[in-house]
Design an enzyme around this catalytic site. Sequence first.
Site, PDB file in Angstrom:
ATOM      1  N   HIS A  10       5.725  -4.730  -1.422  1.00 42.63           N
ATOM      2  CA  HIS A  10       6.738  -5.786  -1.394  1.00 42.63           C
ATOM      3  C   HIS A  10       8.032  -5.241  -0.796  1.00 42.63           C
ATOM      4  CE1 HIS A  10       4.018  -7.867  -4.041  1.00 42.63           C
ATOM      5  NE2 HIS A  10       4.166  -6.956  -4.986  1.00 42.63           N
ATOM      6  N   GLU A  70       8.834  -4.913  -9.710  1.00 43.79           N
ATOM      7  CA  GLU A  70       8.048  -5.405 -10.823  1.00 43.79           C
ATOM      8  C   GLU A  70       7.709  -4.266 -11.771  1.00 43.79           C
ATOM      9  OE1 GLU A  70       4.307  -6.909  -9.245  1.00 43.79           O
ATOM     10  OE2 GLU A  70       4.342  -5.354  -7.724  1.00 43.79           O
ATOM     11  N   HIS A 127       0.849  -0.276  -3.875  1.00 47.76           N
ATOM     12  CA  HIS A 127       0.266  -0.332  -5.214  1.00 47.76           C
ATOM     13  C   HIS A 127      -0.925  -1.289  -5.238  1.00 47.76           C
ATOM     14  CE1 HIS A 127       3.160  -3.680  -5.017  1.00 47.76           C
ATOM     15  NE2 HIS A 127       2.376  -4.303  -5.880  1.00 47.76           N
ATOM     16  N   ARG A 140      -0.199  -7.583   2.290  1.00 49.67           N
ATOM     17  CA  ARG A 140      -1.473  -6.930   2.002  1.00 49.67           C
ATOM     18  C   ARG A 140      -1.782  -5.907   3.092  1.00 49.67           C
ATOM     19  NH1 ARG A 140      -2.838 -12.106   0.042  1.00 49.67           N
ATOM     20  NH2 ARG A 140      -3.518 -12.775   2.124  1.00 49.67           N
TER      21      ARG A 140
END
Length: 255
Positions: free
Chosen positions: A46, A64, A122, A142
């Site tokens: 991200h 996150e 991740h 992705r």
Amino acid sequence: MDTLPAPFSAPEGKRIGEIWFEPPKQLPQLLVKYIFASEKLSIQVHPSDTQTEARGLGKQGKEECWLVIDAEEDATLGIGFDHQLSADDLRAASEDGSIEEMMVWHKVKPGDFFYIPANTVHAIGGGVSIIEIQQNSDITYRLFDYGRPRELHLDDGVAVSQAGVHDPANRRHVPASGDVALVDGPHFRLDRVDGEPDAATRARYSGPLLVIPREGAAEVEGDTVEPGGCALAPSIEAIRFAANGSCLITQPLES
């Protein structure tokens, strides 16, 4: 997953991959999810706030964190690499699939906690259930998806990736009891509290916050919030915590 950790259950013959709570208008910056992964999810990355602004996307980036609540014996979470990769090496590994073997896969158990800064490569492995608290952003690039017929975003993903080692300070095992400060910035704070929060925890919270009961119900202005739920509270003083219960509490921080 077919079998979900308590208090959740899947209808017979159906799988549930995630449950998420619509961010309230008072706290649009945060999104809370339960994720139930029966198989490996995509390897992804991200962007940061700065990168989304520079690209003219008009949205915040995404940092996150994950709290493992259930895990099969060999369940893993993939976070970063054991050495720094160049952009060319990251692209090549994403294209030929070797990125999966190059990542560091952490064997996990309930209570393991990971903070995932923006730009960190991740992936969530199979057989693991987590609570995810994140900046409310849907920008995901992705890099590899195990041959699934979904779009990859190699140009954008490689451009924003810092394909290096995940800082050990960003992972820990949460003790079985006691108040624990899990995240204190830069974008949000997160605490695990047992019973009534201690004075230090209370002092960190001012204004609206989210409460996520883990054991025992909480009450917010007279409304009961059971484990598996998430509720907006106008202040920490508006929450009545179960004496023998455990909750997560979280709120965004000013940028």
